[in-house]
Design a protein around this motif. Sequence first.
Motif, mmCIF file in Angstrom:
data_model
loop_
_atom_site.group_PDB
_atom_site.id
_atom_site.type_symbol
_atom_site.label_atom_id
_atom_site.label_comp_id
_atom_site.label_asym_id
_atom_site.label_seq_id
_atom_site.Cartn_x
_atom_site.Cartn_y
_atom_site.Cartn_z
ATOM 1 N N ARG A 146 0.832 -1.207 0.000
ATOM 2 C CA ARG A 146 0.000 0.000 0.000
ATOM 3 C C ARG A 146 0.866 1.256 0.000
ATOM 4 O O ARG A 146 1.817 1.387 0.775
ATOM 5 N N SER A 147 0.456 2.181 -0.826
ATOM 6 C CA SER A 147 1.035 3.514 -0.862
ATOM 7 C C SER A 147 0.128 4.448 -0.068
ATOM 8 O O SER A 147 -1.077 4.207 0.045
ATOM 9 N N GLY A 148 0.710 5.484 0.524
ATOM 10 C CA GLY A 148 -0.116 6.511 1.156
ATOM 11 C C GLY A 148 -0.657 6.136 2.512
ATOM 12 O O GLY A 148 -1.612 6.756 2.990
ATOM 13 N N THR A 149 -0.058 5.173 3.150
ATOM 14 C CA THR A 149 -0.465 4.851 4.524
ATOM 15 C C THR A 149 0.713 4.168 5.200
ATOM 16 O O THR A 149 1.491 3.468 4.545
ATOM 17 N N ALA A 150 0.819 4.403 6.518
ATOM 18 C CA ALA A 150 1.890 3.731 7.260
ATOM 19 C C ALA A 150 1.572 2.242 7.335
ATOM 20 O O ALA A 150 0.421 1.859 7.521
ATOM 21 N N ASP A 152 1.587 -0.917 9.345
ATOM 22 C CA ASP A 152 1.475 -1.008 10.790
ATOM 23 C C ASP A 152 2.209 -2.227 11.338
ATOM 24 O O ASP A 152 1.915 -3.362 10.975
ATOM 25 N N ALA A 164 4.295 6.045 6.033
ATOM 26 C CA ALA A 164 3.553 6.188 4.780
ATOM 27 C C ALA A 164 4.464 6.719 3.686
ATOM 28 O O ALA A 164 5.301 7.596 3.938
ATOM 29 N N LEU A 167 2.861 10.754 0.436
ATOM 30 C CA LEU A 167 1.716 11.534 0.937
ATOM 31 C C LEU A 167 2.067 13.020 0.981
ATOM 32 O O LEU A 167 1.576 13.761 1.825
ATOM 33 N N ARG A 192 -3.257 9.946 -4.359
ATOM 34 C CA ARG A 192 -2.677 9.172 -3.257
ATOM 35 C C ARG A 192 -3.269 7.761 -3.234
ATOM 36 O O ARG A 192 -4.294 7.486 -3.850
ATOM 37 N N TRP A 254 -8.697 -0.320 -1.412
ATOM 38 C CA TRP A 254 -7.546 0.580 -1.333
ATOM 39 C C TRP A 254 -7.074 0.935 -2.745
ATOM 40 O O TRP A 254 -6.697 2.072 -3.031
ATOM 41 N N GLU A 291 9.107 6.199 1.572
ATOM 42 C CA GLU A 291 9.018 7.535 2.159
ATOM 43 C C GLU A 291 10.274 8.353 1.894
ATOM 44 O O GLU A 291 10.312 9.541 2.187
#
Length: 714
Positions: A146-150, A152, A164, A167, A192, A254, A291
């Motif tokens: 996934r792009s645009g999210t940390a 986890d 992320a 972003l 995003r 997503w 990032e």
Amino acid sequence: MPTSDLLRHHSRPLAAVLLTSSLLLGGVLAAPAAEAAGTSAVRVNQVGYVPDGPKRATVVTTSTQSLTWQLRNVSGTVVASGSTVPRGADTSSGQSVQVADFSSYQATGSGYVLAVDGSTSDPFDIRANLYDGLRSDAMAFFYHQRSGTAIDSSLVGPAYARPAGHLGVAPNKGDTSVPCQSGVCDYTRDVRGGWYDAGDQGKYVVNGGISAWLVVNSFERAKRAGTDAALGDSTLRVPERGNGVPDVLDEARWELDFLMRMQVPEGRPYAGTAFHKIHDAAWTGIPTRPEQDSQPRELHRPSTAATLNLAATAAQCARVFRPYDAAFADRCLVSARRAWTAGQANPALYAPDSDSTGGGAYGDTQVSDEFYWAAAELYATTGENAYLNAVTSSSWHTSATAFTAYGFGWADTAALGRLTLATVPNGLPASDLARVRSSVISAADGHLSRMAGQGYAVPIPADGYFWGSSSEAADNAIVMAVAGELTGERRYRTGALEAMDYLLGRNAIGQSYVTGYGERSSHNQHHRFWAHQADASLPNPPAGSLAGGPNSALQDPVAQERLAGCAPAACYIDDIGSYSTNEVAVNWNAPLAWLAAYAAERTSTGEQPTAACTVTYQVDNVWSGGFTATVSVKNTGPAAVNGWQLTWSYPGGQRVTSAWNATVTQSGADVSALNTDWNRSIAPGSTASFGVQGSLSGSNPSPTAFALNGSACD
Ligand code: 9MR
């Protein structure tokens, strides 16, 4: 090492001349160039086999005579044996091979090996839940991408967690306000989200679209089969767990949200079309954490292929999401209709093969198949006549080449339309529907017959080992699985499972192409974050990541240097620099995830047969210090038992000293009796008997509880 400009769209098989020149030296088979060190001559699925599925292995040997194979359990006991079938020269691998078939052995356990002619396979399991882990790991790949999210740590563990990417936070220069390449548009877009395509951090509508489609399709198919609970809410390691929506759909969303952001807004030139892609202005090196990517990001000009891919994928979204999120389904349908209309208004915006600076080209100059696929999805979702007409008037509706031996893909999408029309209830005229369905079945028959002609039973033709060949095997397995759904015939499931055997180690180089699955699994795939081979502080790819696989065109410098002269199926190296044989990509993991979910299903006919049995234990003779007994096991279930293991415990310290008509072993009080070759099969209502002799230390109480293949008998 940056992915080079050498990237080219292949789309079609390589010239046969490549094969003949590398394989035949004066009529003699050349030694395979890429024989992996330490690889056994006995090639198996290194993870294992499901109890009721096919169980075949390929043996590399120069012998022309049939050889004896032995299946040994974890304690080294021979539990089944038989003869191999010589197959002679195998074109794809460049090897001389024989095939061992131990499908009739259906007992379960781990640590089995197959021994042939002095060679022993890697160990493997036989168990019904063999694919449960891969079902979630192959799907978890998308969360990792996934792009645009940390990402986890609590979901993936600390090694794979990362901030992320893209972003709009420096040094990133995207993806919240991305300009177009010069001359393409004079505004910026928020694009995003979505999944990074592969080892690079580009996002390409046509490839993301078919991948999202496959993820959603795996759910849609499972729903028809009544097995969708396994893909439902709280089944995956995703942040949306517990939101009431199946996790597989959460994951697809997503990407779907991103795809819809790529649509040109109203009031702009080409409104309703989709930008072909967004990626870095120049190739970044390995490693580059998402990032930390400081390259400018750019939107590339809209294409008809991307527009129709969006129409198809969003139309499927509208259909499948409706029961879970009607508002999202509506949004998808609006986007799909807009894209269709815009595609019709702009039918010849072709993405060029030359556009490969900083990202892949994903060029496509034939879009009639995208029109067909989009029309099929829109028709299956809405039932509207305009889309029906577009389906039936397309040359792809009757074309014999909608399915090919080489799978489907971002450039070849007609097969996806056929799969939808063949399986989703729709109003096609009966004769038309029958023809569409029979096209799926005959495509699957073609895959089965090509597999039967090969020593490794791979659904890839000898001239079809191109960039991403692993996905070709998985794609073709999907076609076989759907043919199985349409016909109820088991041989299609057999074919699909054997495609999995290929991916997991039964192949020319004894390599499992799926990270973490098998003794020798790929773990140095080309990736800018999972770049452990280049930077020890970074992780290897996570379990469940599928390598592109053998590519006989050797399209990167590492492959060219290390694989020269390879036979097609051996043109692979697990090196981070070999992006043309060893990258990962969303369009490769998507069919793997689909196939893993399918293989993990315990269908009504595919379930591990539960042992319905009764056992009599009759003491025939007792003397001071010893005894003999006859044990009879009756199959009281509806299905034949093929291969059995009966277990019990002795309550009085008895020890088995010899046995007949079964191979009996004892550990402490626990005894295991395995069938012999000739009494392996117990028909429903029939009984198998064997005898034991034992020593006594006092009394001789009979055992009271028995289990057949792990299930208790009455
Ligand atoms: O999968 C793509 C393959 O069919 C092409 O031959 C190759 C060269 O154009 O590109 C492959 O896709 C890559 C894309 O261009 C960029 N991201 C990584 C993809 C997988 O290698």
